[in-house]
Design a protein around this motif. Structure first.
Motif: not given
Length: 735
Positions: A462-470, A515-524, A529-533, A559-563
């Motif tokens: 399943t999608f790795p939780r923030a804690e697992a990513q961190e 894919r890649a940044i396109r998907l990340s920006l469409d599914r912020p 979650t990844q950036i926070r980790a 992306a910089r705005t989200i970060i």
């Protein structure tokens, strides 16, 4: 009794017992052709004259797949091929089974009838039993000299199979066919309660065995491959699986038969599924079922292990990840798969264990015999079965040479990264697993120029939780010590499909799609979650994040705005933060080549993704074997593009790195450094050879020669030949 007479009698008896109008035996010759060796019902003159290649016709299909075919109308099957000399056109129904011995296909046994009918399971089982007997006769060598073609059934002929290199290295050893299947003969129970108790005992023993296997210290305790193995442990405790087993016992089957039934049912449901994740699940469930059968039938694993040669090369159609750990690491020299991909679970684990792997070696199981000598070339993707003595000697020397070269590279490791004319360069390594990190110091890499964060996502259930990513990111940074690490944000989509990621659209050309940044920006939410980790894991360190597949500078700003929002959120709640955040972009999309000034101003660093940039620039699908090698990256158009990027990076003082296969080849690395791309990221194994080439080179001299050739567009000179000639003239090592 003569061998031919004996074979003729066998096919007659089969025809009589099965009320078949035709029974034929085909035997696999040394040249890969299936020759008709005996028949009743077909034209007798076709014996030893009628033949089919592996994969040709119904018989060839059975031999290549090692699976039976049961057809009511054989001539309507797409693989049917008419052989006029046999006179088989009047027969409709067809049942064929492979003649197997130790997992190897030696021939095919067929029965046919005029009537349109499907043969029963009992008839298939009976024919398979007789085929086992025929397999022993063929292996004994009695039939070797019957062929009128003059080609023996030579079980010792050399074979070279071209596959795909999946894990680096060269292995010399002897074949061990991976044979997990166990035949169940006792089908019906007399006491369901007793059988359920036997099942519970076997399941308990199975779970203890898996716990012990996962506790072995020959596999690192951290890294994405652990996710693969831990998910395997979860399957062994799956309540739905156990419930289905108990229901089958309640319906009258023995514990063994219930395991086989549930296994068959699941395979029937998933056989037609193309999703690679589900295919991996099928391998795992097959493995669990076979382990449970061995527990129920009391198979002694210690005895099986004692018979393994000390230089084992495993050969299998496919394997579950945990099956590999059944074999002691000290015995393993290589792994060869008829299936398999770089992201297959068994390949991930094998790579973590340092075992050379070749996949996509079609038909290798049918050609191999236990104990056969074999060479696995995990560099070129070749498998040499029963190699000639001179081939074996050449590879033995190659292994020694690699060992000597690695020793030379180790000496070079601590020397400054400076060219012959005093110009500095930097070599970093690509990684994606925690288990890769020991190679950081061993190789002499100055840091990690590309950490592929998506591998953690690709092997998880399943999608790795923030804690697992961190936890993973913190482990990576701690293992890297003072050396820099560049994390590429989630690069999924295209050929990197997450099975738990629902509602993904079907795309005609996924490499150019969502894919890649396109998907990340469409599914912020995924991106946040990844950036926070990453931010939390990088407390009191420099954090370097790289955005993949950027097409427009506006995507970097989004992306910089989200970060920045995540930085503000963590700061507000008192979390530790990086001392500095560096945001970079991967230059993979050709559109950015026409907006380089804006790109260089928008980021802290740029990394050229040479694999995709070359693919898109030349409209060359690198996954297409017909054209993947048609164009050479060291060519004028691509070098012009790279020089333009290097010039703009120098103008704006923006650090520039190139990561991709191009960086890891000494000859192309020379060209890159000559153009001004002095920071390269590659596989750990490539760092030694590339450094040896660069320290021996006068980069200014090479640059003058190469740039002059690039600018002289009236002369269609081979750019790679120019670099090679310069290296040869100045005794620069590049092979």
């Amino acid at each position: 009794m003569e061998p031919q007479e004996r074979l003729d009698r066998i096919v007659r008896q089969i025809a009589q017992n099965m009320v078949a109008e035709v029974c034929s035996a085909y035997v696999l010759r040394a040249d890969g052709v299936l020759e008709l060796y005996a028949t009743v019902g077909l034209n007798p003159s076709a014996v030893h004259h009628s033949a089919l290649r592996l994969g040709q016709g119904l018989v060839g299909t059975i031999a290549s797949s090692a699976r039976p075919l049961n057809l009511a109308e054989a001539q309507k099957h797409p693989a049917f091929e008419y052989l006029p000399e046999t006179g088989e056109e009047i027969y409709n129904s067809f049942l064929g089974v492979p003649i197997l011995r130790a997992g190897r296909t030696l021939g095919v046994l067929v029965v046919q009838n005029e009537a349109h009918r499907l043969y029963g399971d009992d008839e298939t089982e009976a024919l398979e039993t007789v085929a086992m007997v025929l397999g022993e006769i063929i292996a004994a060598g009695d039939l070797k000299r019957l062929s009128t073609a003059g080609i023996e059934l030579d079980l010792s002929r050399p074979v070279t199979s071209k596959g795909r290199a999946l894990a680096d290295g060269i292995g010399l050893g002897h074949v061990v066919l991976h044979e997990p299947r166990i035949v169940v003969t006792n089908l019906f129970n007399e006491d369901s309660d007793a059988e359920i108790e036997r099942l519970a005992t076997a399941l308990g023993s199975l779970r203890l065995t898996i716990d012990d296997m996962l506790a072995r210290r020959e596999v690192a305790f951290e890294g994405e491959h652990r996710d693969v193995l831990e998910s395997y442990r979860m399957f062994a405790h799956d309540k739905g699986w156990v419930r289905r087993l108990e229901e089958a016992i309640a319906n009258g089957l023995t514990a063994e038969a219930s395991v086989e039934k549930v296994q068959s049912d699941m395979r029937a449901r998933l056989t037609a599924v193309s999703d690679p994740y589900l295919r991996e699940r099928m391998n795992d469930f097959d493995d669990l079922a076979n382990r449970l059968l061995r527990e129920l039938m009391g198979e002694d694993a210690a005895t099986r292990e004692a018979k393994l040669p000390s230089d084992t090369i495993l050969v299998a159609r496919s394997m579950g990840a945990a099956e590999l750990l059944d074999y002691p690491r000290k015995n393993l020299r290589g792994l060869v798969l008829e299936d398999g991909a770089a992201t297959s679970h068994v390949v991930i684990v094998a790579r973590a264990m340092g075992i050379p792997v070749v996949g996509q070696a079609k038909g290798i199981v049918a050609l191999s015999e236990n104990g056969d000598p074999m060479i696995v070339d995990g560099l070129a993707g070749d498998v040499h079965l029963r190699p000639q003595p001179d081939v074996e000697a050449a590879f033995a020397e190659k292994v020694k040479f690699r060992a000597r070269r690695q020793q030379e590279y180790r000496v070079l490791r601590d020397k400054p990264s400076v060219s012959k004319d005093g110009q500095e360069f930097s070599l970093q390594m690509n990684a994606g697993l925690l288990v890769d990190l020991p190679q950081l110091d061993e190789s002499g890499a100055e840091g990690i120029g590309l950490f592929r964060t998506e591998l953690q996502f690709m092997v998880a259930e399943t999608f790795p939780r923030a804690e697992a990513q961190e936890t993973l990111y913190r482990s990576i940074l701690e293992a890297a010590g003072r050396k820099p690490v560049t994390f590429r944000s989630l690069d999924i989509g295209g050929d990197k499909v997450l099975p738990y990621f629902r509602n993904t659209p079907h795309e005609e050309n996924p490499a150019l799609g969502w894919r890649a940044i396109r998907l990340s920006l469409d599914r912020p939410g995924l991106f946040r979650t990844q950036i926070r980790a990453l931010l939390k894991a990088s407390n009191d360190r420099v954090l370097r994040v790289m955005l993949p597949m950027v097409t427009d500078v506006a995507e970097i700003q989004q992306a910089r705005t989200i970060i920045n929002r995540e930085v503000h959120h963590l700061s507000r709640f008192g979390h530790g933060l990086p001392t500095r955040l560096q945001l970079g972009a991967m230059l993979e999309v050709p559109a950015l080549l026409f907006d380089l000034d804006a790109l260089m101003r928008s980021v802290d660093f740029v990394s050229i993704g040479s694999n995709d940039l070359f693919q898109f620039l030349t409209a060359t699908d690198r996954g297409n074997s017909q054209i993947a090698n048609r164009f050479e990256p060291i060519c004028r158009p691509f070098l012009k593009a790279l020089k333009s990027v290097a010039d703009h990076a120098e103008k704006h003082r923006t650090p520039l790195t190139l990561c991709g296969e191009l960086a890891g080849k000494p000859l192309s690395a020379l060209a890159l450094a000559a153009l001004g791309v002095r920071h390269l990221s590659m596989s750990a194994a490539s760092i030694g050879p590339v450094k040896a080439a660069l320290v021996a080179t006068d980069l200014k001299g090479l640059s003058e020669v190469l740039i002059a050739a690039i600018e002289n567009d009236r002369d269609p000179t081979d750019m790679q030949a120019i670099v090679r000639a310069y290296a040869d003239e100045h005794s620069i090592p590049y092979n």
